[in-house]
Design an enzyme around this catalytic site. Structure first.
Site, PDB file in Angstrom:
ATOM      1  N   SER A   1       0.811  -1.227   0.000  1.00  0.00           N
ATOM      2  CA  SER A   1       0.000   0.000   0.000  1.00  0.00           C
ATOM      3  C   SER A   1       0.844   1.277   0.000  1.00  0.00           C
ATOM      4  O   SER A   1       0.493   2.242  -0.690  1.00  0.00           O
ATOM      5  CB  SER A   1      -0.969   0.010   1.187  1.00  0.00           C
ATOM      6  OG  SER A   1      -1.919  -1.004   1.010  1.00  0.00           O
TER       7      SER A   1
ATOM      8  N   LYS B   1     -10.079  -4.698  10.860  1.00  0.00           N
ATOM      9  CA  LYS B   1     -11.136  -4.109  10.030  1.00  0.00           C
ATOM     10  C   LYS B   1     -12.491  -4.032  10.735  1.00  0.00           C
ATOM     11  O   LYS B   1     -13.287  -3.142  10.456  1.00  0.00           O
ATOM     12  CB  LYS B   1     -11.292  -4.905   8.736  1.00  0.00           C
ATOM     13  CG  LYS B   1     -10.185  -4.638   7.728  1.00  0.00           C
ATOM     14  CD  LYS B   1     -10.468  -5.379   6.436  1.00  0.00           C
ATOM     15  CE  LYS B   1      -9.419  -5.046   5.405  1.00  0.00           C
ATOM     16  NZ  LYS B   1      -9.677  -5.698   4.115  1.00  0.00           N
TER      17      LYS B   1
ATOM     18  N   ASP C   1     -13.410  -2.102  -0.383  1.00  0.00           N
ATOM     19  CA  ASP C   1     -13.071  -3.437  -0.904  1.00  0.00           C
ATOM     20  C   ASP C   1     -14.071  -3.900  -1.964  1.00  0.00           C
ATOM     21  O   ASP C   1     -13.674  -4.468  -2.987  1.00  0.00           O
ATOM     22  CB  ASP C   1     -13.043  -4.464   0.242  1.00  0.00           C
ATOM     23  CG  ASP C   1     -11.670  -4.553   0.892  1.00  0.00           C
ATOM     24  OD1 ASP C   1     -10.664  -4.301   0.202  1.00  0.00           O
ATOM     25  OD2 ASP C   1     -11.615  -4.871   2.087  1.00  0.00           O
TER      26      ASP C   1
ATOM     27  N   GLY D   1     -15.756 -17.956   1.685  1.00  0.00           N
ATOM     28  CA  GLY D   1     -15.443 -17.175   2.876  1.00  0.00           C
ATOM     29  C   GLY D   1     -16.616 -16.289   3.247  1.00  0.00           C
ATOM     30  O   GLY D   1     -17.524 -16.059   2.420  1.00  0.00           O
ATOM     31  N   ALA D   2     -16.618 -15.831   4.491  1.00  0.00           N
ATOM     32  CA  ALA D   2     -17.715 -14.988   4.962  1.00  0.00           C
ATOM     33  C   ALA D   2     -17.197 -13.881   5.868  1.00  0.00           C
ATOM     34  O   ALA D   2     -17.934 -13.314   6.662  1.00  0.00           O
ATOM     35  CB  ALA D   2     -18.734 -15.852   5.705  1.00  0.00           C
TER      36      ALA D   2
ATOM     37  N   GLY E   1     -14.750 -10.171   6.415  1.00  0.00           N
ATOM     38  CA  GLY E   1     -14.951  -8.788   5.976  1.00  0.00           C
ATOM     39  C   GLY E   1     -14.827  -8.624   4.471  1.00  0.00           C
ATOM     40  O   GLY E   1     -15.683  -7.985   3.834  1.00  0.00           O
TER      41      GLY E   1
ATOM     42  N   ASP F   1     -24.758 -20.396   9.609  1.00  0.00           N
ATOM     43  CA  ASP F   1     -25.972 -20.136  10.376  1.00  0.00           C
ATOM     44  C   ASP F   1     -26.094 -18.645  10.684  1.00  0.00           C
ATOM     45  O   ASP F   1     -26.484 -18.227  11.753  1.00  0.00           O
ATOM     46  CB  ASP F   1     -25.949 -20.945  11.673  1.00  0.00           C
ATOM     47  CG  ASP F   1     -24.654 -20.749  12.437  1.00  0.00           C
ATOM     48  OD1 ASP F   1     -23.641 -20.439  11.791  1.00  0.00           O
ATOM     49  OD2 ASP F   1     -24.659 -20.903  13.671  1.00  0.00           O
TER      50      ASP F   1
ATOM     51  N   TYR G   1      -2.636 -11.975  -2.911  1.00  0.00           N
ATOM     52  CA  TYR G   1      -1.605 -11.558  -3.877  1.00  0.00           C
ATOM     53  C   TYR G   1      -0.205 -11.990  -3.442  1.00  0.00           C
ATOM     54  O   TYR G   1       0.777 -11.700  -4.127  1.00  0.00           O
ATOM     55  CB  TYR G   1      -1.655 -10.053  -4.157  1.00  0.00           C
ATOM     56  CG  TYR G   1      -1.542  -9.163  -2.941  1.00  0.00           C
ATOM     57  CD1 TYR G   1      -0.311  -8.831  -2.398  1.00  0.00           C
ATOM     58  CD2 TYR G   1      -2.681  -8.661  -2.347  1.00  0.00           C
ATOM     59  CE1 TYR G   1      -0.205  -8.035  -1.281  1.00  0.00           C
ATOM     60  CE2 TYR G   1      -2.603  -7.869  -1.215  1.00  0.00           C
ATOM     61  CZ  TYR G   1      -1.359  -7.548  -0.699  1.00  0.00           C
ATOM     62  OH  TYR G   1      -1.274  -6.761   0.412  1.00  0.00           O
TER      63      TYR G   1
END
Ligand code: NAP
Length: 275
Positions: A22, A71, A107, A131-132, A134, A158, A219
């Site tokens: 970044s 996050k 994002d 995935g679940a 952020g 769930d 990455y």
């Protein structure tokens, strides 16, 4: 970069951050626009988060990005969050407006923008997000907003429906959920450098249409086992670099009010010194 008494500070916080790309990306944006910002990375853990937000106000840090593992944890220390950040429960960008800290999430839109650059058409298609967390929620919401029907494969499904068009499914159903999907996104850390876990079974790739895109948000390494296997099956494989650059461009715009040019974004995406 010419640091002066008027230079404004931008930052990344998280832990670890020393590997982060970044700073190179944001400093390139600033230089290309002739702006006077310097972007630094600070290794901050949960213990230091409150003190960092106080320091950011005190020192007039113009804005900062937030990465793992902060996050979600940053939210209680902010004055407000945008709709996108509130919906996915995660903040990756904080703008300091005269001491008021506002959380955003770039994002999802950054991911969608990187796909638009590839000529991808969203509307009416299915997508499977693995995935679940952020990043998965941000990507799923952005795709659903663009008219896709999105499933998020989770080990603990769930949970409630995320938003219209985006809902959870069982991790064990990945194979059947992949059928007919022109887009599969890995938003788990499986296969990431430094993570000692990878996909145990990649047979879900066989269920995808032959013109599908496999997009791995990772990455490092540039080519994960998932992407290698996808390429081996003749599928289109994209690593996390375009997402990284496009979400950074949106963050930079929020920090400074200036949009990095298309040319600097393209140059970064093909810069082999960085990527
Ligand atoms: P996160 O909030 O920790 O979420 C990780 C998700 O992965 C969770 O849903 C977790 O499930 C799931 N997961 C972890 N290990 C798993 C396993 N063995 N099997 C199945 N599911 C598993 O992390 P994040 O911030 O969303 O980031 C996810 C990935 O995206 C990371 O690799 C990160 O580097 C990448 N990322 C890239 C960019 C970019 O700019 N390219 C930006 C953001 C994120 P549980 O909840 O069940 O543990």
């Amino acid at each position: 970069m010419n640091i002066t008494g008027a230079t404004r500070v931008l930052a990344l916080i998280g832990s670890p951050v020393s590997h982060s790309l970044s700073p190179q990306i944001h400093n390139r944006f600033s230089d290309s626009l002739g702006l006077n910002y310097a972007y630094l990375a600070f290794d901050i853990t949960h213990d230091g988060l409150k003190r960092f937000t106080e320091a950011a106000r005190l020192m007039g840090i113009a804005g900062f990005n937030v990465t793992m593992p902060l996050k979600e944890r940053i939210i209680p220390y902010l004055d407000a969050v945008s709709d996108a950040a509130g919906l996915c429960g995660a903040v990756n960008t904080v703008v300091n407006k005269a001491g008021t800290l506002i959380g955003h999430n770039t994002d999802g839109d950054g991911f969608a923008r990187s796909l638009e650059r590839e000529g991808f058409v969203f509307n009416g298609k299915k997508a499977l997000v693995l995935g679940a967390g952020g990043a998965a929620r941000a990507v799923a919401l952005a795709l659903a907003k663009r008219g896709m029907s999105v499933r998020m494969a989770s080990r603990s499904p769930d949970k409630e429906v995320v938003a219209e068009g985006a809902e959870y499914c069982n991790w064990s159903d990945t194979g059947s959920e992949a059928e007919g999907c022109p887009l599969l996104v890995n938003a788990t850390p499986l296969g990431m450098h430094g993570v000692n876990e990878d996909f145990a079974d990649l047979s879900f790739l066989d269920a995808l249409p032959s013109d599908s895109i496999i997009y791995d948000l990772i990455y490092s390494p540039r080519e994960t086992a998932l992407l290698k296997a996808a390429k081996g099956r003749g599928l289109r494989a994209i690593n996390g670099v375009p997402h990284l650059v496009c979400q950074a461009a949106l963050s930079f715009e929020l920090f400074t009010g200036h949009t990095p040019s298309e040319r600097v974004v393209s140059d970064l995406l093909t810069d082999t010194d960085i990527f």
